[in-house]
Enzyme design. Sequence first.
Site, PDB file in Angstrom:
ATOM      1  N   LYS A   1      45.591  33.951  44.788  1.00 21.42           N
ATOM      2  CA  LYS A   1      46.625  34.727  44.139  1.00 21.42           C
ATOM      3  C   LYS A   1      47.100  36.158  44.880  1.00 21.42           C
ATOM      4  O   LYS A   1      48.250  36.745  45.392  1.00 21.42           O
ATOM      5  CB  LYS A   1      46.323  36.156  43.124  1.00 21.42           C
ATOM      6  CG  LYS A   1      46.034  35.055  41.876  1.00 21.42           C
ATOM      7  CD  LYS A   1      46.068  35.884  40.322  1.00 21.42           C
ATOM      8  CE  LYS A   1      44.583  36.277  40.686  1.00 21.42           C
ATOM      9  NZ  LYS A   1      43.250  35.510  41.178  1.00 21.42           N
TER      10      LYS A   1
ATOM     11  N   GLY B   1      38.856  39.716  43.603  1.00 21.15           N
ATOM     12  CA  GLY B   1      38.979  39.825  45.000  1.00 21.15           C
ATOM     13  C   GLY B   1      40.191  38.429  45.920  1.00 21.15           C
ATOM     14  O   GLY B   1      40.038  38.040  45.312  1.00 21.15           O
ATOM     15  N   HIS B   2      41.141  39.222  46.078  1.00 20.67           N
ATOM     16  CA  HIS B   2      41.660  38.803  46.750  1.00 20.67           C
ATOM     17  C   HIS B   2      41.697  39.214  48.884  1.00 20.67           C
ATOM     18  O   HIS B   2      41.607  39.800  49.071  1.00 20.67           O
ATOM     19  CB  HIS B   2      43.439  39.099  47.023  1.00 20.67           C
ATOM     20  CG  HIS B   2      43.466  39.062  45.130  1.00 20.67           C
ATOM     21  ND1 HIS B   2      43.888  40.336  44.646  1.00 20.67           N
ATOM     22  CD2 HIS B   2      43.227  38.284  44.369  1.00 20.67           C
ATOM     23  CE1 HIS B   2      44.695  39.623  43.762  1.00 20.67           C
ATOM     24  NE2 HIS B   2      44.203  38.990  42.983  1.00 20.67           N
TER      25      HIS B   2
ATOM     26  N   ASP C   1      40.672  33.033  41.424  1.00 14.45           N
ATOM     27  CA  ASP C   1      40.722  32.505  42.687  1.00 14.45           C
ATOM     28  C   ASP C   1      41.069  31.607  43.423  1.00 14.45           C
ATOM     29  O   ASP C   1      40.964  30.307  44.098  1.00 14.45           O
ATOM     30  CB  ASP C   1      39.046  31.657  43.531  1.00 14.45           C
ATOM     31  CG  ASP C   1      37.824  32.432  42.547  1.00 14.45           C
ATOM     32  OD1 ASP C   1      38.213  34.055  43.047  1.00 14.45           O
ATOM     33  OD2 ASP C   1      37.041  32.200  41.923  1.00 14.45           O
TER      34      ASP C   1
ATOM     35  N   GLN D   1      42.166  37.911  38.481  1.00 17.49           N
ATOM     36  CA  GLN D   1      41.132  37.019  37.761  1.00 17.49           C
ATOM     37  C   GLN D   1      42.494  36.054  37.754  1.00 17.49           C
ATOM     38  O   GLN D   1      43.353  35.894  38.033  1.00 17.49           O
ATOM     39  CB  GLN D   1      40.484  37.718  36.866  1.00 17.49           C
ATOM     40  CG  GLN D   1      39.179  37.990  36.782  1.00 17.49           C
ATOM     41  CD  GLN D   1      39.057  39.789  37.107  1.00 17.49           C
ATOM     42  OE1 GLN D   1      40.384  40.263  36.016  1.00 17.49           O
ATOM     43  NE2 GLN D   1      38.255  40.124  37.336  1.00 17.49           N
TER      44      GLN D   1
END
Length: 428
Positions: free
Chosen positions: A16, A40-41, A13, A225
Amino acid sequence: MSTLVILGAQWGDEGKGKITDYLAETSEVVVRFQGGNNAGHTVEVGEKQYKLHLIPSGVIYGDKLNIIGNGVVLDPLAFFEEVKYLRELGLSVSEKNLFISDRANVIMPYHKVLDALKEKARGKNDIGTTGKGIGPAYTDKVERSGIRVCDLLHPVSLKEKITQNLLEKNKYIVNVLGGEPMDIEGVYNTYLELGEMLRPYVRDTSVIIYNEIRNKKKVLFEGAQGMLLDIDYGTYPFVTSSNTTAGGVPSGSGIGPNMIEKAVGVTKAYTTRVGKGPFPTELEDETGTWIREQGHEYGTTTGRSRRCGWLDLVIVKTSIRVSGLTSLVLTKIDTLAGLPKIKICVGYRLNGEVIDFVPASLEDLALCEPIYEEFDGWDDSVQTAKTYDEMHPNAKKYIERIEELMDIKCSIISVGPRRDQTFKKDSL
């Protein structure tokens, strides 16, 4: 040869996706090498926001080749949902700009069932998984009973493998975990159809990546991650089931380690984590709540609130060592704007000894007392900075102290969520 790895240097988080998007502008190929749709991005471009889970961030640019590597566990249903979502936002997503490794393992429906039932069975000792079948899929991969993307394209052997797996797993699901048995024929028919839908995207991506690098293309490897969720070097067992460090790039994309030139670690100006486990710099007070709200610290995939704390340089130093990071990217400087005093953890005190590494034992990590340095804060003028020279003097002192303590440059600074709120401070 021009290859660059983007990694999370904390618990994930860190931003990235945004940094991959920023660097993808000058890249030609973007490769995802591990994890699944538990990641999740979020990327903001102008007024639009894109939330990505499986597909590499380079897809936001129409002229990049995007590759899902063999180290990823692929949920075909989630993949096609994401393709539909991105197309509805006006992006071009097709077999012309997106390839999937034929060696990637597939997340099957029984993996999701097992994930949920096993997590429930753990009770108060649950790991806090996303319930998306990631762990069970990697378990089957290592146990050599996994179904790979290439298997979906061979009906006879696919039927045999699904039948063999479910005859075994149904017994475990019903007799041990108290669940309902899964229909072998229904699973087979669904995934045979999904295999045909995937077929246009499927390639031997190892060959493609290798040739692109040999042809001097700029290749960006995108991690999911963060380092402390690595299966070997993370806060085990509160980790993901793949290697999130730079060491996961060669095995997860099918190239040699000598083909990796630079590794950039993304870190927030503070620290967050989701789920259980020790967190030495956690702020369980009004300041922690304030940071959470200012930084909108809620998961892209799950919506879960993130635990917040001061920047922990012991974690970052461990990431630098384990992944061979060549520079850092510092994000969310703007979130801390308005705090009168800001702290950095520069070491741990454990049983009377000062250490600068993350211990393997969670029992030891829980006993670690953070050693802090304190800094004067800055105001929200940092949000409008377009260059490092325009940064608030106190924010610059903070950044330069991080560089001094870590003996590494902060090559990129992010002062907000938008693409235009990121700038280079030093060369990568």
